[in-house]
Design a protein around this motif. Structure first.
Motif, short mmCIF file in Angstrom:
data_model
loop_
_atom_site.label_atom_id
_atom_site.label_comp_id
_atom_site.label_asym_id
_atom_site.label_seq_id
_atom_site.Cartn_x
_atom_site.Cartn_y
_atom_site.Cartn_z
N UNK A 47 0.83 -1.20 0.00
CA UNK A 47 0.00 0.00 0.00
C UNK A 47 0.87 1.25 0.00
N UNK A 48 1.91 1.28 0.81
CA UNK A 48 2.79 2.46 0.86
C UNK A 48 3.47 2.68 -0.49
N UNK A 49 3.87 1.60 -1.12
CA UNK A 49 4.56 1.74 -2.41
C UNK A 49 3.60 2.12 -3.54
N UNK A 50 2.44 1.47 -3.57
CA UNK A 50 1.54 1.62 -4.71
C UNK A 50 0.57 2.79 -4.58
N UNK A 51 0.33 3.24 -3.34
CA UNK A 51 -0.61 4.35 -3.15
C UNK A 51 0.03 5.45 -2.28
N UNK A 52 1.11 6.05 -2.75
CA UNK A 52 1.81 7.05 -1.91
C UNK A 52 0.94 8.24 -1.55
#
Length: 770
Positions: free
Chosen positions: A674-679
């Motif tokens: 989630x952190x990587x794909x939805x910054x």
């Protein structure tokens, strides 16, 4: 600047090379990792598992994969969309085997006339023009020297001979007397060493990277990585040992083309990095301390203090500040006496400033430091306060301290510079490596970067700290486990439950001490907590930990003069875990009491760390539960194949219920992805408050900037929650319709019952949905 969203730390060594790491990059991408984070990879002492004893800064270690391995790792990382962060060691070099270190070998061969006399930090005058090398069993062992093939040998140690110092018929002793070095008994290092080193490790000699050519030669290979696009950022080991950390960082930033930089800096509570440091932040020990204390029950403090007093046979619990003054003084007067005496030699001796009085005063000031070091003029008020405290508590030193004040505060003077390099050494050895093994009321509290007198942190205080982190250091690393932590995150998560289980802890401790007594009450508390936190564990791991802990504490035994009788009692107590059924049963029962709540703490702490402000790091293997203890236990090989298979099965949705290890893997992978794909969901920080009977058991926050973002909901103090009747009427207000990334369940905006939201796991990771 390219900045990581998250990192995954790998310990690169001969048994897990850069090529092996390259083969792991696909798994790391699937896990959700953004950058791979490598332990030191420059050529180190042969057989070194950690790599912090660099012997050749011009090459990537062949045993770790060499230059080809780094190229392969970097290529594989790029193909998977990963960045590369590398740990470097500018403060010191490994000199255990002179023949492996060309710089040190040449220095020993040529002495003061060597080019490398400027690279290493040697007090030549104090050594009579020679470097003292503390390798002999005693000074009498000079009779054991041999001349072999134009070298001087002492058992397995080899040393060079200066030109023209050897001819046929000379005795080894006579030849030794003509060298630029003097081999001395190892015990003389404490007070007579004449070169700067890393802490009290004689085989790690300090480097003077403030000298331009030394920086250039020691960083030529490192800068190549950036010129050729092999690396994206650096972790700087032990910057507090450098003469000029600020200048070093500025030079490194320029040399790397403005790369992402982190410093292994221990920030004490309330301390901030100097604003002039050109780096993105620290390696995250400060974050670890904040997260851990969320899961410690403040109500237990008085009870554990009372137990600590009884274990010590004292009317009151240990006074931590008195303790660390004593342990720091023990270090300053003991294994780091050489460093204190070197400082004293920089002060012209007069009747008002006698040499031994100056040494005493300097040690006393260091022992009153509340932080590792100052960076003058930054932090001068702390230095002034330490001088004042030293004078207050040692009035007989007041006049000497007053005479030293202008020298210690003169930012252009050598004494002030070296004093700053030395204070952190005393702090590290006196606190991390001694007091943390003596102050044992709750093992969770004694991790690097933490003040163990801060027993617990409320959710309100935690939110304030996270808001500051978001505002001031949004790209600083956060962590829960490292190669240096004294207990892994999961061991600490279980140990924290002791704060909610004081009667059970007292009963267990009393039982095992009766059946398998460790004749040192505070140490017994430390050892039995560690065993419970690590369990299940094999005999050799627990024996190694117990012996190291006892010797580091230094109360009942120590490294230099071990008490073998005490150590036999200690080993027998650990053996009893495996050999005495009653002890094993008591341990199994106690762990069973802690386990479900320890698992809750583990998942909650991990989700908080992965989603809070900062760049989260996952230490190798800790996507599964890991019960490691202090090094080298926490550097054991990792079964990555098992983790790969588990992640594949998890992604396939093979089962509705997950084991403890799979549940942690679920939390780690979903949070990292989630952190990587939805910054865009992680641009701010706002606390979310719960309402109801169990509201105090929730820590929740919204990472959105202006609009709702990722929402973290985690359980704290789970045992007391269960004891008090569970969530009952407690609700949390969701700002938008949301989906839980862990379960797939969807919830409408508005009040949601915690009993529903956290029915399957003690945590939820929510994202807004249309």
């Amino acid at each position: 600047m390219k900045t990581p969203v998250s990192t995954y730390r790998l310990q690169i060594r001969s048994g897990f090379t850069l090529q092996d790491a390259a083969g792991l990059t696909e798994y790391l991408r699937k896990l959700g990792v953004d950058w791979v984070y490598l332990s030191p990879i420059l050529t180190a002492e042969e057989g070194s598992d950690h790599g912090y004893d660099v012997t050749d800064p011009s090459t990537v270690d062949p045993s770790r994969g060499g230059a080809d391995g780094l190229a392969a790792l970097s290529k594989a990382a790029r193909e998977q969309g990963l960045g590369v962060l590398v740990d470097i060691v500018p403060n010191h070099m490994g000199v255990a085997t002179p023949g492996q270190n060309a710089w040190w070998w040449q220095l020993l061969k040529e002495g003061r006339g060597s080019k490398y006399a400027e690279a290493f930090d040697v007090d030549w005058d104090f050594g009579g023009g020679k470097i003292r090398i503390p390798v002999l069993g005693s000074d009498d062992d000079l009779d054991q020297l041999q001349l072999v093939n134009g070298e001087l040998h002492y058992y397995d140690h080899r040393f060079p001979l200066a030109e023209g110092t050897f001819s046929d018929g000379d005795s080894p002793r006579d030849v030794h007397a003509r060298q630029h070095y003097e081999l001395v008994g190892w015990r003389r290092a404490d007070a007579e060493l004449n070169y700067r080193r890393f802490f009290a490790v004689n085989t790690l000699a300090g480097l003077r990277v403030e000298v331009p050519w030394v920086f250039d030669e020691s960083h030529q290979e490192i800068t190549r990585w950036f010129k050729e696009g092999l690396a994206d950022g650096l972790r700087i080991d032990h910057p507090d040992g450098l003469a000029d950390p600020e200048g070093y960082l500025a030079r490194l930033r320029e040399a790397t083309g403005g790369a992402y930089l982190l410093v292994e800096k221990i920030l004490e509570p309330g301390e901030k990095l100097p604003e002039t440091f050109e780096c993105e932040g620290t390696t995250g020990y400060d974050a670890l301390a904040d997260v851990d204390r969320l899961f410690v029950d403040p109500a237990a403090e008085a009870f554990l203090d009372d137990l600590d007093a009884r274990l010590r046979g004292e009317p009151e619990a240990a006074d931590y500040h008195v303790m660390i003054h004593g342990t720091k003084r023990r270090i300053a007067d003991g294994i780091l006496r050489s460093e204190i005496l070197r400082l004293s030699r920089l002060v012209p001796e007069t009747s008002a400033l006698p040499r031994l009085g100056v040494a005493d005063a300097l040690a006393e000031v260091i022992c009153w430091f509340p932080i590792y070091r100052t960076y003058l003029p930054y932090g001068q008020e702390i230095l002034e306060e330490a001088i004042a405290n030293a004078a207050k508590h040692r009035p007989e030193l007041a006049s000497v301290l007053e005479g030293l004040r202008p020298l210690l505060t003169d930012t252009t003077g050598e004494l002030a510079r070296r004093f700053q390099q030395t204070s952190g050494m005393v702090m590290a050895k006196g606190v991390e490596d001694t007091a943390f093994f003596r102050y044992t009321r709750l093992g969770t509290l004694t991790e690097v970067g933490a003040d163990p007198t801060e027993f617990a942190v409320s959710t309100e205080e935690f939110h304030e700290r996270m808001a500051r982190r978001q505002a001031e250091l949004p790209a600083s690393m956060t962590t829960l486990s490292t190669h240096d932590t004294k207990r892994s995150e999961d061991a600490r998560a279980r140990i924290s439950v002791i704060s909610e289980s004081v009667p059970e802890w007292e009963l267990f401790l009393g039982t095992v001490q009766e059946l398998a007594n460790i004749p040192d009450g505070p140490l017994a508390a430390l050892i039995w907590q560690a065993i419970a936190g690590a369990w299940p564990a094999d005999r050799s791991r627990l024996q190694s930990y117990a012996l190291k802990a006892a010797r580091e504490a230094g109360n009942s035994t120590n490294w230099t003069d071990p008490d073998l009788d005490f150590e036999r009692h200690l080993a027998a107590a650990v053996d009893a875990v495996f050999d005495v059924p009653e002890v094993e049963a008591a341990l199994d029962n106690f762990v069973a009491e802690l386990e479900p709540y320890g698992t809750s703490n583990s998942l909650s702490a991990k989700l908080v760390q992965l989603t809070m402000p900062g760049v989260p790091d996952v230490y190798q293997g800790t996507e599964f539960r890991d019960g490691s203890l202090t090094d080298p236990d926490n550097r054991r090989p990792v079964d990555f194949k098992a983790r790969m298979v588990a992640l594949e099965e998890l992604d396939a949705g093979a089962r509705p219920e997950y084991t403890e290890e799979e549940a942690k893997l679920l939390v780690v992978s979903r949070a990292l992805r989630l952190r990587r794909d939805r910054p865009e969901l992680f641009g701010g920080y706002r606390p979310l408050a719960a309402e109801g009977a169990a509201a105090a058991h929730v820590v929740a926050f919204d990472r959105g900037a202006e609009n709702p973002g990722a929402l973290t909901v985690a359980t704290r103090l789970p045992k007391r929650l269960a004891r008090d009747g569970g969530w009952r009427d407690t609700v949390i207000e969701l700002p938008a319709r949301s989906r839980d990334e862990l379960t797939g369940a969807t919830y409408d905006a508005g009040a949601v019952e915690l009993a529903t939201l956290l029915e399957q796991y003690p945590v939820a990771l929510l994202v807004p949905v249309d």
